[in-house]
Write a protein that holds these residues in place. Sequence first.
Motif, PDB file in Angstrom:
ATOM      1  N   CYS A 137       0.984  -1.101   0.024  1.00 55.97           N
ATOM      2  CA  CYS A 137      -0.102  -0.105  -0.064  1.00 55.97           C
ATOM      3  C   CYS A 137       0.779   1.453  -0.035  1.00 55.97           C
ATOM      4  N   TYR A 138       0.475   2.203  -0.583  1.00 53.54           N
ATOM      5  CA  TYR A 138       1.382   3.511  -0.975  1.00 53.54           C
ATOM      6  C   TYR A 138       1.277   4.051   0.560  1.00 53.54           C
ATOM      7  N   HIS A 184       0.879  -4.177  -6.362  1.00 57.24           N
ATOM      8  CA  HIS A 184       0.096  -3.535  -5.590  1.00 57.24           C
ATOM      9  C   HIS A 184      -1.239  -3.703  -6.448  1.00 57.24           C
ATOM     10  N   CYS A 242      -8.327   3.104  -2.227  1.00 52.02           N
ATOM     11  CA  CYS A 242      -6.916   2.600  -2.783  1.00 52.02           C
ATOM     12  C   CYS A 242      -6.458   3.686  -4.210  1.00 52.02           C
ATOM     13  N   HIS A 268      -6.987   8.149   2.339  1.00 47.76           N
ATOM     14  CA  HIS A 268      -6.425   6.810   2.292  1.00 47.76           C
ATOM     15  C   HIS A 268      -5.370   6.515   3.554  1.00 47.76           C
TER      16      HIS A 268
HETATM   17 FE1  FES Z   1      -3.036   1.810  -0.273  1.00 48.66          FE
HETATM   18 FE2  FES Z   1      -3.849   0.892  -2.412  1.00 48.66          FE
HETATM   19  S1  FES Z   1      -2.601   2.521  -2.089  1.00 48.66           S
HETATM   20  S2  FES Z   1      -4.458   0.102  -0.533  1.00 48.66           S
END
Ligand code: FES
Length: 234
Positions: free
Chosen positions: A67-68, A112, A163, A200
Amino acid sequence: MKSDRRLLFPYELLEPNWRLWSFIAVLTLGFWALTAFPVAEFARYIDPFYSPTILIVPLPGAFRLTCYAYRKDYHRHIFNHPLGCANADRGESTSRRYTGERNALFQLENFHRYFLYAGLAILPFFYYDFLYSLAFSGGFALRIGSIILLVNALTLTAWTLSCHAFRHIIGGNINCYSCVATGGLRKEVYDKQSWLNKRHEALSWISLLTIFFADLYLRGVAAGLPIDATLLRF
Ligand code: FES
């Protein structure tokens, strides 16, 4: 940007000690990973780590690890490389050169977008677990644990749908919504996702806390702690 980050979470309380918090988070998660053998099911409560089966945990685990929001944290605060975009050298040294997103770790992180599909696929199971927990003791019973499972399902849903890769699925291949006929409904969905997307980072941490809290709570119930109660029964 600062105001966006404050929408859900008081980051300013954590920012002076980001390195310490990151270290604590890694230690906690590592400890959990080594000791995590949750009770799969107890009193019709299914542990979120077993939803739908613990065998698939590596997939949502990979989704979370890449996740970023976490990438930003572990690259900047744990690896110290690369640092933020505004940082001229990005943590470069002669032994650690910044070469863009080309090394093996970045290549893996770029999967991802595919891990997202696994994340989306398991979301319904968390709602199933909530409904499953309601059918208790020969009737309908709303217990504290059921509410925790529902909150966990909702935060995981909010995190997954916010996301950045999901944002790309919705609007990534259209450059101008107001210029194309498909702008209407798709634009509306895109705008709603944009609202969620701004939150997010906060959702990534909140959903991590709720899944661990749900797991801890169910372990406590299974261990016989008097923490569960029935709120409604038919
Ligand atoms: Fe965080 Fe996809 S960027 S779940």
